[in-house]
Write a protein that holds these residues in place. Structure first.
Motif, PDB file in Angstrom:
ATOM      1  N   GLY A  68       0.666  -1.106   0.045  1.00  0.00           N
ATOM      2  CA  GLY A  68       0.135   0.082  -0.151  1.00  0.00           C
ATOM      3  C   GLY A  68       0.584   1.179  -0.012  1.00  0.00           C
ATOM      4  N   ASP A  69       0.574   2.209   1.232  1.00  0.00           N
ATOM      5  CA  ASP A  69       1.545   3.263   1.128  1.00  0.00           C
ATOM      6  C   ASP A  69       2.794   3.021   1.963  1.00  0.00           C
ATOM      7  N   ARG A  70       3.061   1.770   2.360  1.00  0.00           N
ATOM      8  CA  ARG A  70       4.155   1.531   3.071  1.00  0.00           C
ATOM      9  C   ARG A  70       5.049   0.607   2.633  1.00  0.00           C
ATOM     10  N   TRP A  71       6.075   0.403   3.071  1.00  0.00           N
ATOM     11  CA  TRP A  71       7.173  -0.416   2.687  1.00  0.00           C
ATOM     12  C   TRP A  71       7.498  -1.399   4.046  1.00  0.00           C
ATOM     13  N   MET A  72       7.635  -2.749   3.722  1.00  0.00           N
ATOM     14  CA  MET A  72       8.173  -3.696   4.729  1.00  0.00           C
ATOM     15  C   MET A  72       9.488  -4.215   4.326  1.00  0.00           C
TER      16      MET A  72
ATOM     17  N   LEU B  83      15.964  -6.811  10.611  1.00  0.00           N
ATOM     18  CA  LEU B  83      14.848  -6.349  10.317  1.00  0.00           C
ATOM     19  C   LEU B  83      13.792  -7.388  10.016  1.00  0.00           C
ATOM     20  N   ASP B  84      12.578  -7.242  10.974  1.00  0.00           N
ATOM     21  CA  ASP B  84      11.536  -8.454  10.670  1.00  0.00           C
ATOM     22  C   ASP B  84      10.414  -7.877  10.486  1.00  0.00           C
ATOM     23  N   ASN B  85       9.942  -7.522   9.060  1.00  0.00           N
ATOM     24  CA  ASN B  85       8.475  -6.886   8.765  1.00  0.00           C
ATOM     25  C   ASN B  85       8.671  -5.567   9.377  1.00  0.00           C
ATOM     26  N   VAL B  86       9.513  -4.784   9.134  1.00  0.00           N
ATOM     27  CA  VAL B  86       9.604  -3.214   9.688  1.00  0.00           C
ATOM     28  C   VAL B  86       8.973  -2.396   8.617  1.00  0.00           C
ATOM     29  N   GLN B  87       8.091  -1.666   9.335  1.00  0.00           N
ATOM     30  CA  GLN B  87       7.317  -0.805   8.409  1.00  0.00           C
ATOM     31  C   GLN B  87       8.002   0.444   8.232  1.00  0.00           C
ATOM     32  N   VAL B  88       7.770   1.005   7.221  1.00  0.00           N
ATOM     33  CA  VAL B  88       8.476   2.494   6.704  1.00  0.00           C
ATOM     34  C   VAL B  88       7.339   3.166   5.661  1.00  0.00           C
ATOM     35  N   GLU B  89       6.952   4.384   6.190  1.00  0.00           N
ATOM     36  CA  GLU B  89       6.143   5.103   5.648  1.00  0.00           C
ATOM     37  C   GLU B  89       6.736   5.601   4.063  1.00  0.00           C
ATOM     38  N   ALA B  90       5.801   5.996   3.334  1.00  0.00           N
ATOM     39  CA  ALA B  90       6.152   6.193   2.059  1.00  0.00           C
ATOM     40  C   ALA B  90       7.076   7.793   2.254  1.00  0.00           C
ATOM     41  N   ALA B  91       6.787   8.470   3.077  1.00  0.00           N
ATOM     42  CA  ALA B  91       7.609   9.876   3.366  1.00  0.00           C
ATOM     43  C   ALA B  91       8.741   9.548   3.928  1.00  0.00           C
ATOM     44  N   ASP B  92       8.986   8.377   4.349  1.00  0.00           N
ATOM     45  CA  ASP B  92      10.501   7.991   4.751  1.00  0.00           C
ATOM     46  C   ASP B  92      11.423   7.296   3.863  1.00  0.00           C
ATOM     47  N   VAL B  93      10.878   7.204   2.456  1.00  0.00           N
ATOM     48  CA  VAL B  93      11.797   6.777   1.519  1.00  0.00           C
ATOM     49  C   VAL B  93      12.490   7.651   1.020  1.00  0.00           C
ATOM     50  N   ILE B  94      13.915   7.805   0.988  1.00  0.00           N
ATOM     51  CA  ILE B  94      14.776   8.716   0.713  1.00  0.00           C
ATOM     52  C   ILE B  94      15.025   8.541  -0.812  1.00  0.00           C
ATOM     53  N   GLY B  95      14.600   9.510  -1.727  1.00  0.00           N
ATOM     54  CA  GLY B  95      14.839   9.248  -3.230  1.00  0.00           C
ATOM     55  C   GLY B  95      13.965   8.360  -4.009  1.00  0.00           C
ATOM     56  N   ASP B  96      14.585   7.819  -5.027  1.00  0.00           N
ATOM     57  CA  ASP B  96      14.050   6.951  -5.883  1.00  0.00           C
ATOM     58  C   ASP B  96      14.456   5.471  -5.043  1.00  0.00           C
ATOM     59  N   PRO B  97      13.255   4.627  -4.812  1.00  0.00           N
ATOM     60  CA  PRO B  97      13.421   3.435  -4.168  1.00  0.00           C
ATOM     61  C   PRO B  97      13.743   2.293  -4.915  1.00  0.00           C
ATOM     62  N   THR B  98      13.993   2.553  -6.059  1.00  0.00           N
ATOM     63  CA  THR B  98      14.744   1.540  -7.201  1.00  0.00           C
ATOM     64  C   THR B  98      16.291   2.041  -7.576  1.00  0.00           C
ATOM     65  N   GLY B  99      16.551   3.062  -7.402  1.00  0.00           N
ATOM     66  CA  GLY B  99      17.772   3.839  -7.726  1.00  0.00           C
ATOM     67  C   GLY B  99      18.738   4.665  -7.191  1.00  0.00           C
ATOM     68  N   ALA B 100      19.048   3.965  -6.053  1.00  0.00           N
ATOM     69  CA  ALA B 100      19.748   4.874  -5.044  1.00  0.00           C
ATOM     70  C   ALA B 100      21.297   4.371  -4.854  1.00  0.00           C
ATOM     71  N   LEU B 101      21.556   3.595  -5.858  1.00  0.00           N
ATOM     72  CA  LEU B 101      23.052   3.169  -5.817  1.00  0.00           C
ATOM     73  C   LEU B 101      24.088   4.310  -6.088  1.00  0.00           C
ATOM     74  N   PRO B 102      23.603   5.128  -7.195  1.00  0.00           N
ATOM     75  CA  PRO B 102      24.573   6.277  -7.323  1.00  0.00           C
ATOM     76  C   PRO B 102      24.681   7.263  -6.155  1.00  0.00           C
ATOM     77  N   VAL B 103      23.741   7.183  -5.220  1.00  0.00           N
ATOM     78  CA  VAL B 103      23.872   8.229  -4.030  1.00  0.00           C
ATOM     79  C   VAL B 103      24.776   7.512  -3.057  1.00  0.00           C
ATOM     80  N   ILE B 104      24.615   6.122  -2.836  1.00  0.00           N
ATOM     81  CA  ILE B 104      25.449   5.349  -2.011  1.00  0.00           C
ATOM     82  C   ILE B 104      26.666   5.638  -2.325  1.00  0.00           C
ATOM     83  N   ALA B 105      27.105   5.294  -3.701  1.00  0.00           N
ATOM     84  CA  ALA B 105      28.290   5.260  -4.239  1.00  0.00           C
ATOM     85  C   ALA B 105      29.172   6.412  -3.958  1.00  0.00           C
ATOM     86  N   ARG B 106      28.469   7.673  -4.305  1.00  0.00           N
ATOM     87  CA  ARG B 106      28.902   8.990  -3.908  1.00  0.00           C
ATOM     88  C   ARG B 106      29.431   9.386  -2.542  1.00  0.00           C
TER      89      ARG B 106
END
Length: 384
Positions: free
Chosen positions: A145-149, A212-235
């Motif tokens: 839904g609006d959350r991530w597990m 982490l065992d089914n830890v819920q994260v709200e959509a507002a707590d996703v940092i950037g693109d949820p599938t494209g974060a590697l360039p940020v991590i690498a930098r």
């Protein structure tokens, strides 16, 4: 290039070094280490008062807009003092993620709290199987839904047990070693389903293993693109490696100075051992390694903000490889020249050696960075 510090940078250097000299002797460090959280809470407040926690963040969010040069100055001073506080994990690592990947709302909510010393963060990126590959992520993020597990395990989370919030890298799509599909998620330190196991690292700092065992994260707590974060991590990893190089230089400088003082005062066969030419040559070798490391660290620092990922990686890998090699040389020489006392817990030189050994392994050891540098065609590319 102008390698001189500006007037403001010189003042920063003097103020941080004075703070360390006044408040961070080896005996005081032991007292901080014995505190319940493994570092000096009062020192953390002093860092906030001096503006060190706000240093690299943009002014519009309560920071001072400092560059990698200011971070280098602070980290070198911290290396000399061998600090225990979670500055690297909160300001450099997690703070770097916020600077490069967070939304304006997330920055406005988090950065002022960090700058004021009210919030500590950690970055959970490493996993048992990943070694130095930032893209090797098996922790899973599934949208509900609006959350991530989130489900998975993270290891060597620096100061993860004392962090109020933890930034977790997790895979939202793809196989475990795909470079796409990785996201960054902001998790509350007391979230349901999150378990933290704290332990001491070999150099006396604190780290944690996080499950982490089914830890819920709200959509507002996703940092950037949820599938494209590697360039940020690498930098951020490259910037963090440059900061670690600066911290190592601070350690090397103190190891070299302490060893030199020991050679001037320790007597054997009726004279100071520093009068023996063979030991003088070894002291010179330490000085050469220190200066090589200092030069490469300055180069890496100046390249840390480079937008070209390949050019930035060349500089960072070259510096990190130099730091790792110098850590072994300076560490070995300093321990041997001190004799048996160098190996005791009561004497500080061994603690520096342990810490620079840890720095060598964080974000890639000598072999890893030499391989990366070779894959990029070396530090200096041939002219086409």
């Amino acid at each position: 290039m102008d390698f001189d510090l500006s007037e403001e940078q010189r003042l920063l250097k003097e103020s941080v070094e004075r703070l360390m000299l006044d408040s961070y002797s080896f005996n005081e460090r032991r007292k901080y280490q014995a505190e319940g959280r493994g570092f000096g809470e009062a020192m953390w407040e002093r860092y906030a008062e001096l503006g060190l926690l706000a240093l690299p963040f943009p002014e519009e969010h309560g920071g001072f807009g400092g560059s990698a040069i200011e971070t280098m100055i602070v980290m070198e001073a911290f290396g000399k003092a061998l600090i225990l506080e979670p500055y690297f994990s909160t300001v450099v690592l997690a703070g770097g993620i916020l600077r490069h990947g967070a939304s304006p709302t997330q920055k406005a909510n988090l950065i002022p709290a960090i700058a004021e010393g009210r919030m500590k963060l950690a970055f959970a990126y490493a996993e048992p199987q990943s070694r130095y590959d930032l893209f090797d992520v098996e922790t899973r993020a599934k949208q509900d839904g609006d959350r991530w597990m989130l489900n998975g395990t993270k290891g060597l989370v620096l100061h993860g047990a004392v962090a109020d919030k933890i930034i977790v890298s997790a895979r939202a799509a793809g196989a475990s070693r795909d470079k796409e599909g990785i996201g960054l998620f902001l998790v509350d330190g007391n979230a349901q389903g999150l378990v933290r196991r704290s332990y001491l690292t070999q150099d006396g700092l604190r780290a944690a293993e996080i499950t982490l065992d089914n830890v819920q994260v709200e959509a507002a707590d996703v940092i950037g693109d949820p599938t494209g974060a590697l360039p940020v991590i690498a930098r951020v990893a490259d910037e963090a490696a440059a900061a670690l190089c600066a911290e190592a230089v601070g350690c090397f400088a103190e190891m070299q100075a302490t060893t030199l003082d020991y050679l001037k005062t320790r007597k054997q066969f009726g004279t100071t051992i520093g009068s023996f030419q063979v030991l003088q040559h070894r002291a010179v070798d330490m000085f050469v390694e220190l200066e090589q490391s200092r030069s490469m660290t300055l180069y890496a620092t100046m390249m840390a903000g480079e937008n070209d990922a390949a050019e930035r990686a060349r500089a960072i890998s070259a510096a990190k490889a130099q730091i790792g090699q110098s850590a072994r040389t300076i560490g070995r020489q300093s321990i041997q020249l001190h004799g048996g006392v160098g190996m005791t817990m009561e004497y500080r030189i061994g603690h520096y050696f342990k810490h620079v050994t840890m720095i060598d392994t964080l974000f890639g050891d000598v072999d890893h960075h030499l391989r990366r540098l070779a894959s990029l065609g070396g530090l200096i590319r041939e002219l086409e």
